[in-house]
Design a protein around this motif. Structure first.
Motif, PDB file in Angstrom:
ATOM      1  N   VAL A 166      12.577 -23.968  50.014  1.00 49.39           N
ATOM      2  CA  VAL A 166      14.550 -24.027  51.016  1.00 49.39           C
ATOM      3  C   VAL A 166      14.250 -25.148  51.968  1.00 49.39           C
ATOM      4  CG1 VAL A 166      15.235 -22.768  52.781  1.00 49.39           C
ATOM      5  CG2 VAL A 166      13.703 -21.655  50.888  1.00 49.39           C
ATOM      6  N   LEU A 167      13.790 -25.556  52.214  1.00 43.87           N
ATOM      7  CA  LEU A 167      13.710 -27.257  53.238  1.00 43.87           C
ATOM      8  C   LEU A 167      14.019 -28.412  52.561  1.00 43.87           C
ATOM      9  CD1 LEU A 167      10.600 -26.787  55.395  1.00 43.87           C
ATOM     10  CD2 LEU A 167      12.682 -26.088  56.216  1.00 43.87           C
ATOM     11  N   ARG A 168      13.862 -28.214  51.130  1.00 43.32           N
ATOM     12  CA  ARG A 168      14.279 -28.858  49.818  1.00 43.32           C
ATOM     13  C   ARG A 168      15.623 -29.419  50.480  1.00 43.32           C
ATOM     14  NH1 ARG A 168       9.500 -28.941  46.924  1.00 43.32           N
ATOM     15  NH2 ARG A 168       8.441 -30.510  47.145  1.00 43.32           N
ATOM     16  N   GLN A 169      16.467 -28.122  49.898  1.00 42.29           N
ATOM     17  CA  GLN A 169      18.200 -27.787  49.939  1.00 42.29           C
ATOM     18  C   GLN A 169      18.583 -28.837  51.593  1.00 42.29           C
ATOM     19  OE1 GLN A 169      19.144 -24.186  50.292  1.00 42.29           O
ATOM     20  NE2 GLN A 169      18.171 -22.770  49.067  1.00 42.29           N
ATOM     21  N   PHE A 170      17.339 -29.091  52.849  1.00 41.86           N
ATOM     22  CA  PHE A 170      18.200 -29.848  53.424  1.00 41.86           C
ATOM     23  C   PHE A 170      17.629 -31.339  53.833  1.00 41.86           C
ATOM     24  CE2 PHE A 170      18.317 -25.401  54.759  1.00 41.86           C
ATOM     25  CZ  PHE A 170      19.787 -25.161  54.968  1.00 41.86           C
ATOM     26  N   MET A 171      17.547 -31.885  52.833  1.00 44.49           N
ATOM     27  CA  MET A 171      17.230 -33.215  52.436  1.00 44.49           C
ATOM     28  C   MET A 171      17.769 -33.907  51.473  1.00 44.49           C
ATOM     29  SD  MET A 171      12.691 -32.485  52.476  1.00 44.49           S
ATOM     30  CE  MET A 171      12.164 -33.829  52.956  1.00 44.49           C
ATOM     31  N   LEU A 182      25.056 -26.949  59.806  1.00 43.39           N
ATOM     32  CA  LEU A 182      23.704 -25.801  61.605  1.00 43.39           C
ATOM     33  C   LEU A 182      24.320 -26.058  61.620  1.00 43.39           C
ATOM     34  CD1 LEU A 182      20.039 -26.720  59.223  1.00 43.39           C
ATOM     35  CD2 LEU A 182      21.827 -24.823  59.225  1.00 43.39           C
ATOM     36  N   CYS A 183      23.994 -25.686  63.124  1.00 42.49           N
ATOM     37  CA  CYS A 183      23.655 -25.526  64.745  1.00 42.49           C
ATOM     38  C   CYS A 183      23.050 -26.226  65.056  1.00 42.49           C
ATOM     39  CB  CYS A 183      24.106 -24.271  65.473  1.00 42.49           C
ATOM     40  SG  CYS A 183      22.804 -23.208  65.561  1.00 42.49           S
ATOM     41  N   ALA A 184      22.906 -26.438  66.788  1.00 47.22           N
ATOM     42  CA  ALA A 184      22.162 -27.384  66.366  1.00 47.22           C
ATOM     43  C   ALA A 184      20.329 -26.550  66.997  1.00 47.22           C
ATOM     44  CB  ALA A 184      22.529 -28.224  68.378  1.00 47.22           C
ATOM     45  N   LYS A 185      20.356 -25.827  67.373  1.00 48.01           N
ATOM     46  CA  LYS A 185      19.321 -25.335  67.176  1.00 48.01           C
ATOM     47  C   LYS A 185      18.318 -25.216  65.868  1.00 48.01           C
ATOM     48  CE  LYS A 185      17.898 -19.920  67.969  1.00 48.01           C
ATOM     49  NZ  LYS A 185      18.211 -18.875  68.132  1.00 48.01           N
ATOM     50  N   HIS A 186      19.053 -24.944  65.070  1.00 49.33           N
ATOM     51  CA  HIS A 186      18.372 -24.417  63.654  1.00 49.33           C
ATOM     52  C   HIS A 186      18.745 -26.084  63.315  1.00 49.33           C
ATOM     53  CE1 HIS A 186      20.331 -20.272  63.695  1.00 49.33           C
ATOM     54  NE2 HIS A 186      18.431 -20.019  63.609  1.00 49.33           N
ATOM     55  N   GLN A 187      19.294 -27.061  63.338  1.00 49.49           N
ATOM     56  CA  GLN A 187      18.994 -28.607  62.900  1.00 49.49           C
ATOM     57  C   GLN A 187      17.335 -29.391  63.422  1.00 49.49           C
ATOM     58  OE1 GLN A 187      20.480 -30.101  60.534  1.00 49.49           O
ATOM     59  NE2 GLN A 187      19.615 -31.860  60.431  1.00 49.49           N
ATOM     60  N   ARG A 188      17.270 -29.148  64.771  1.00 52.38           N
ATOM     61  CA  ARG A 188      15.517 -29.376  65.750  1.00 52.38           C
ATOM     62  C   ARG A 188      14.924 -28.413  65.100  1.00 52.38           C
ATOM     63  NH1 ARG A 188      19.116 -28.254  70.736  1.00 52.38           N
ATOM     64  NH2 ARG A 188      17.983 -26.654  70.794  1.00 52.38           N
ATOM     65  N   LYS A 189      15.332 -27.246  64.451  1.00 51.46           N
ATOM     66  CA  LYS A 189      13.746 -26.435  64.227  1.00 51.46           C
ATOM     67  C   LYS A 189      14.110 -26.760  62.709  1.00 51.46           C
ATOM     68  CE  LYS A 189      11.820 -21.850  63.055  1.00 51.46           C
ATOM     69  NZ  LYS A 189      10.347 -22.153  63.412  1.00 51.46           N
ATOM     70  N   LEU A 190      14.571 -26.787  61.950  1.00 55.73           N
ATOM     71  CA  LEU A 190      14.338 -27.397  60.287  1.00 55.73           C
ATOM     72  C   LEU A 190      13.898 -28.631  60.374  1.00 55.73           C
ATOM     73  CD1 LEU A 190      15.353 -27.670  57.526  1.00 55.73           C
ATOM     74  CD2 LEU A 190      17.622 -29.060  58.317  1.00 55.73           C
ATOM     75  N   ALA A 191      13.837 -29.987  61.364  1.00 52.79           N
ATOM     76  CA  ALA A 191      13.394 -30.901  61.807  1.00 52.79           C
ATOM     77  C   ALA A 191      12.407 -30.627  61.700  1.00 52.79           C
ATOM     78  CB  ALA A 191      14.193 -32.393  62.355  1.00 52.79           C
ATOM     79  N   THR A 192      12.010 -29.768  62.507  1.00 52.10           N
ATOM     80  CA  THR A 192      10.368 -29.297  62.818  1.00 52.10           C
ATOM     81  C   THR A 192       9.965 -28.797  61.512  1.00 52.10           C
ATOM     82  OG1 THR A 192      11.224 -29.710  64.986  1.00 52.10           O
ATOM     83  CG2 THR A 192       8.959 -28.535  64.867  1.00 52.10           C
ATOM     84  N   GLU A 193      10.076 -27.974  61.178  1.00 56.91           N
ATOM     85  CA  GLU A 193       8.904 -27.412  60.105  1.00 56.91           C
ATOM     86  C   GLU A 193       9.331 -28.654  59.146  1.00 56.91           C
ATOM     87  OE1 GLU A 193       8.214 -24.111  60.336  1.00 56.91           O
ATOM     88  OE2 GLU A 193       8.654 -24.141  62.243  1.00 56.91           O
TER      89      GLU A 193
END
Length: 70
Positions: A24-29, A43-54
């Motif tokens: 799932v994370l590879r979709q955003f790379m 993505l909204c700012a909240k989920h973009q930060r969460k994505l980077a952390t994960e």
């Protein structure tokens, strides 16, 4: 004039962002392993930060690469 506001893909579809699901994370790379920007991922700012952390967590556990050599 700004365009119409786009809805966050995670908020809309209920996608779980967790390091345990690297596919799932590879979709955003991109192919080189870089995290895509909010403009591209929609993505909204909240989920973009969460994505980077994960993605960071997945990289530390060697589930995702830091960089892909060409």
């Amino acid at each position: 004039m700004p365009g119409k506001p786009r809805a966050c893909r995670v908020c809309q579809h209920g996608i779980k962002l967790t390091y345990k699901e690297p596919e799932v994370l590879r979709q955003f790379m991109n192919r080189r392993g870089k995290i895509l920007s909010r403009r591209i991922t929609h993505l909204c700012a909240k989920h973009q930060r969460k994505l980077a952390t994960e993605i960071d967590r997945a990289r530390k556990l060697a589930l995702l690469p830091y960089e892909v050599k060409p």
